[in-house]
Scaffold this motif. Structure first.
Motif, PDB file in Angstrom:
ATOM      1  N   ASN A 114      53.994 -55.602  17.457  1.00  0.00           N
ATOM      2  CA  ASN A 114      52.880 -55.050  16.662  1.00  0.00           C
ATOM      3  C   ASN A 114      53.083 -53.431  16.645  1.00  0.00           C
ATOM      4  O   ASN A 114      52.466 -52.893  17.406  1.00  0.00           O
ATOM      5  CB  ASN A 114      51.643 -55.510  16.886  1.00  0.00           C
ATOM      6  N   PRO A 115      53.907 -52.872  15.768  1.00  0.00           N
ATOM      7  CA  PRO A 115      54.364 -51.528  15.851  1.00  0.00           C
ATOM      8  C   PRO A 115      52.981 -50.641  15.265  1.00  0.00           C
ATOM      9  O   PRO A 115      53.318 -49.493  15.161  1.00  0.00           O
ATOM     10  CB  PRO A 115      55.371 -51.282  14.965  1.00  0.00           C
ATOM     11  N   ALA A 116      51.947 -51.330  15.008  1.00  0.00           N
ATOM     12  CA  ALA A 116      50.957 -50.421  14.169  1.00  0.00           C
ATOM     13  C   ALA A 116      50.468 -49.463  14.997  1.00  0.00           C
ATOM     14  O   ALA A 116      50.326 -48.125  14.461  1.00  0.00           O
ATOM     15  CB  ALA A 116      49.810 -51.331  13.647  1.00  0.00           C
ATOM     16  N   ALA A 117      50.191 -49.511  16.281  1.00  0.00           N
ATOM     17  CA  ALA A 117      49.668 -48.424  17.177  1.00  0.00           C
ATOM     18  C   ALA A 117      50.709 -47.213  17.376  1.00  0.00           C
ATOM     19  O   ALA A 117      50.495 -46.151  17.177  1.00  0.00           O
ATOM     20  CB  ALA A 117      49.280 -49.125  18.303  1.00  0.00           C
ATOM     21  N   PHE A 118      52.081 -47.905  17.543  1.00  0.00           N
ATOM     22  CA  PHE A 118      53.153 -46.587  17.621  1.00  0.00           C
ATOM     23  C   PHE A 118      53.183 -45.884  16.302  1.00  0.00           C
ATOM     24  O   PHE A 118      53.306 -44.724  16.314  1.00  0.00           O
ATOM     25  CB  PHE A 118      54.450 -47.265  18.103  1.00  0.00           C
ATOM     26  N   LEU A 119      53.265 -46.605  15.241  1.00  0.00           N
ATOM     27  CA  LEU A 119      53.155 -45.772  13.967  1.00  0.00           C
ATOM     28  C   LEU A 119      51.937 -44.919  13.721  1.00  0.00           C
ATOM     29  O   LEU A 119      52.044 -43.653  12.917  1.00  0.00           O
ATOM     30  CB  LEU A 119      53.460 -46.788  12.566  1.00  0.00           C
ATOM     31  N   ALA A 120      50.844 -45.395  14.243  1.00  0.00           N
ATOM     32  CA  ALA A 120      49.603 -44.297  13.892  1.00  0.00           C
ATOM     33  C   ALA A 120      49.720 -43.054  14.962  1.00  0.00           C
ATOM     34  O   ALA A 120      49.388 -42.072  14.258  1.00  0.00           O
ATOM     35  CB  ALA A 120      48.292 -45.340  14.233  1.00  0.00           C
TER      36      ALA A 120
END
Length: 828
Positions: A114-120
């Protein structure tokens, strides 16, 4: 906003040893075969991507780009167990990404479902990063230099770009260099964009510094814009440099400022301004702020300098230099001044320059019609108030649909040398030819032309109703004439054919001087022309141009198959057909020859495996001179791709740029030509003249003096004396100007132009008696006379093209027996 650049990579890892996992899998499956072949994992040791990865990081640092990587879970051919057994590094692919990210101040994450944290987190980096600026120490060498950034007290660890890349003074950003240059002076630079600095907010900080928020503003009327369907857009680039009371230099190296103006706001735009907000942290004391701003469409640059006295005192602007400057050669043809765009969109008509237009509709592709437009500008009105010899006309054509959107547009800056073409402009005006692909419907054609030097302009609106293309018939049109009766600019969308002339235009007389000299193939040429005319002009069921082209190309293919050596004589023969048909204004014949020759050039490359540079070069030049850039430009560029030092084409392109008023481009091309061919005497003279056109008179005088010293006679010497005298007399250096003319007449006795120049000068400054004495020595102009020298300069280059064509004739004659053999083999 401060311009920050980041690259987000999403994908698998980048292996430092490419193919190692695949080799491991092969070795595991075919171990016995591997032993017999003597294969070893050491065979892969030489394949190392580490230098390429470091090179990519260096280039990113040089461009100011931070790399962020989202590495997807590994899915390579080899399993983890196989890789481990083979002794390869399972972290290999991830290490490359980490190197790229760490070196450039970015971040990397691997095996994230889940890349959401990295993108944020990446978004927070871009929004909340600090920009630290500094001036490299004097005398530092260009190249990569390590950087280390420490946070005060060591409480936090900084993530930053680990290297900087210093360029030398020649390649550093000129905008930032200009801003830094005025910090230490007492004055700003030229300010043609009318840039101003104002204070918006001042807030004291706990460490004793002042947080200053300021606004750079400039009137929209100073910008050039590019037309789009519902907007006009401009683009600014800024550089800000500041030196505070403690001598610390900070600022913003580069900021991009896009400007969008909706059509409905365009009328009010000339009275409005655009602004850019920036923040500085300044130590106590008097500070100096410098801003360099560039209109990227026109190349116009402003440099302002202001002194900030401290809290509540605002900016005190330093005086600037008079006039303006542009980094480019001239305003690009893809932009128009805001005031001109507002006039076009308003629908107003009038002005000082009468305009007229004629449109013709032809069938096109994709349900559209090709609309050919001829725009005529009145010559005397354009010349009114013009003092210099370089006429520069800014033109714009807008096609508005029924909803007021811009369906198509064409912008062009036309440069005309009045020393050569004033009479033609005054008598016949100036034409601009354009073409648009439009869907059926009702449109409004809006035209604008403006003399850039005097500001005199004209604006006209014409209704344009485009019919259904399926109901249009093909109209026989002619290619451009061999010699235009007036200065004519043809735009790229026009295609190979011209719009028809106005009904009031007199038919241009045939240009007998343009016809080629008699040639041995005259009888064969006449026979082919007669056959083509009989087929094209038959009373019943005449053949089309396309059919004739297909027949002649098919015959050439058959002959080439029988004897490949015979193709070159065929090429030269069809080139002769094109030359004679163009000179005699036999337009269908020139179109046939032009298309057959293009097909034969392709066939020559296929059959021979050779580039046929000479034919492509000479034919491309002939096409360009006849205004057929659609075919001519690719031909000459393909030759330059094979032979970048081609002297004939380099000179041709330089002369063409000068004739179009692009004098800076002409100088650049001539400098390149002389770097490769330092003995080209014509290029030396043309470089000097083009430098004078740019206003660089001191350099031009030096170049002209060198030409005079080296030449022994002929048109180059005559024109060098003429140009040098013109420069000196225009600067009111009457003594040197007179000496130049008299010296020229000593070396070229009776030269018509030099005699007339000296006569006119003496008549204005001394007496009629002295004038009569000089003009008494006037001789009738011969081939090398002064007037002929001016005509020769304004004509396309001759010697190199004539030599190339003569060489082709000799080679074609040598191979003619092969053509005769092919004819015998293919005879019915």
């Amino acid at each position: 906003r401060t311009e920050r650049k980041a690259l987000l990579y999403v994908g698998g890892g980048i292996p430092l040893r490419p193919g190692a996992d695949l080799f491991a899998l092969w070795q595991e499956k075919y171990g016995m075969l591997s032993s017999k072949l003597g294969a070893s994992s050491f065979d892969m040791a030489g394949l190392d991507n580490a230098p390429l990865v470091q090179q990519a990081a260096d280039r990113a640092n040089a461009a100011g780009v931070s790399l962020y990587a989202l590495a997807l879970p590994a899915s390579g051919a080899a399993s983890a167990s196989a890789v481990a057994r083979a002794g390869t590094d399972s972290e290999d692919a991830g290490r490359a990404l980490r190197t790229l990210a760490a070196s450039t101040g970015g971040r990397v994450t691997t095996d994230v479902q889940n890349p959401a944290a990295f993108l944020a987190g990446t978004e927070r980096d871009l929004a909340g990063a600090y920009l630290l600026s500094y001036a490299p120490p004097a005398g530092s060498k260009s190249g990569s230099h390590k950087i280390e950034i420490r946070v005060r007290n060591g409480e936090l660890a900084a993530r930053y770009r680990e290297e900087r890349y210093d360029t030398d003074a020649r390649t550093r950003d000129p905008l930032l260099q200009r801003a830094l240059a005025v910090l230490g002076g007492a004055a700003g630079g030229a300010n043609p964009l009318r840039v101003e600095l104002t204070v918006e907010e001042e807030i004291p900080e706990q460490d004793g510094r002042l947080r200053l928020t300021a606004i750079v503003s400039l009137p929209l009327a100073a910008l050039t814009v590019q037309p789009q369907e519902h907007y006009h857009v401009a683009h600014l680039t800024l550089a800000v440099a500041a030196r505070d009371g403690r001598g610390k230099v900070s600022g913003i190296p580069q900021a991009e400022v896009p400007v969008e103006i909706p059509h409905e706001r365009l009328l009010a735009a000339p009275g409005e301004s655009a602004g850019y907000r920036f923040t500085l942290h300044l130590s106590p004391g008097e500070s100096v702020v410098a801003v360099a701003a560039r209109d990227d469409s026109s190349g116009t640059v402003s440099v302002v300098r202001a002194v900030y006295g401290g809290m509540g005192k605002g900016f005190a602007a330093s005086p600037g230099e008079p006039g303006g400057e542009a980094e480019g050669t001239a305003r690009l043809t893809t932009a128009v001044a805001v005031e001109s765009a507002a006039l076009l969109m308003s629908g107003q008509e009038g002005g000082d320059v009468p305009l007229n237009a004629l449109a013709l509709y032809l069938p096109a592709e994709a349900g559209k019609a090709q609309v050919l437009v001829r725009m005529r500008m009145d010559g005397p009105a354009l010349l009114a108030g013009q003092t210099g010899e370089a006429l520069r006309i800014e033109t714009a054509l807008y096609v508005l649909d029924s909803g007021g959107g811009i369906a198509a547009s064409a912008l062009e800056t036309i440069g005309i040398d009045l020393a050569a073409e004033r009479a033609a402009v005054e008598k016949s005006g100036v034409d601009l030819l354009a073409g648009f692909a439009l869907k059926p419907g009702a449109y409004s054609l809006r035209l604008l032309a403006r003399n850039a030097a005097t500001g005199r302009l004209g604006v006209r609106t014409f209704p344009l109703t485009v019919p259904d293309p399926e109901k249009l018939e093909k109209i026989p049109l002619s290619p451009p004439p061999a010699v235009d009766p007036r200065p004519t600019a043809r735009l790229a969308g026009l295609g190979p054919l011209d719009p028809p002339p106005f009904a009031s235009d007199a038919a241009a007389p045939a240009q007998e001087a343009a016809a080629p000299p008699p040639i041995p193939d005259a009888e064969a040429l006449a026979a082919v022309e007669a056959l083509e005319d009989a087929l094209l002009l038959a009373a019943h069921r005449p053949a089309s141009v396309e059919q004739i082209v297909e027949i002649e190309t098919g015959a050439a293919r058959e002959l080439a198959a029988a004897s490949p050596e015979g193709l070159l004589p065929l090429l030269r023969f069809h080139q002769r057909l094109y030359e004679t048909a163009t000179a005699r204004r036999r337009h269908p014949g020139s179109t046939v020859a032009q298309n057959v020759l293009v097909n034969l050039l392709d066939l020559y490359r296929e059959g021979k495996g050779e580039p046929a540079r000479e034919v492509r070069a000479t034919f491309g030049i002939e096409l360009l001179r006849n205004g057929i850039s659609r075919l001519g430009e690719p031909a000459v560029q393909s030759v330059l791709a094979d032979d970048p030092a081609n002297e004939m084409i380099l000179l041709e392109l330089a002369v063409d740029a000068g004739k179009r008023g692009r004098h800076a481009e002409a100088v650049t091309r001539l400098e390149e030509l002389l770097r490769l061919h330092s003995d080209n005497r014509e290029a030396r003279l043309r470089r000097a003249v083009e430098l004078a056109r740019l206003g660089r008179k001191d350099v031009a005088e030096q170049r002209l003096t060198a030409v005079i010293h080296d030449e022994t006679g002929g048109w180059l010497l005559s024109l060098a004396y003429q140009e040098l005298a013109r420069i000196q007399l225009s600067d009111r250096l009457f003594g040197p100007g007179e000496r130049t003319l008299r010296e020229g007449l000593q070396r070229l006795p009776g030269d018509e132009k030099l005699t007339l120049l000296l006569t006119a000068f003496l008549g204005r400054t001394f007496s009629a008696t002295a004038s009569r004495e000089v003009i008494g020595g006037l001789k009738l102009e011969g081939a090398d006379g002064g007037g002929a020298a001016r005509h020769r300069y304004n004509s396309p280059p001759q010697e190199l093209l004539e030599a190339a064509l003569a060489s082709l004739d000799r080679e074609a004659a040598f191979r003619r027996p092969a053509l005769a053999s092919a004819l015998e083999k293919t005879a019915p």
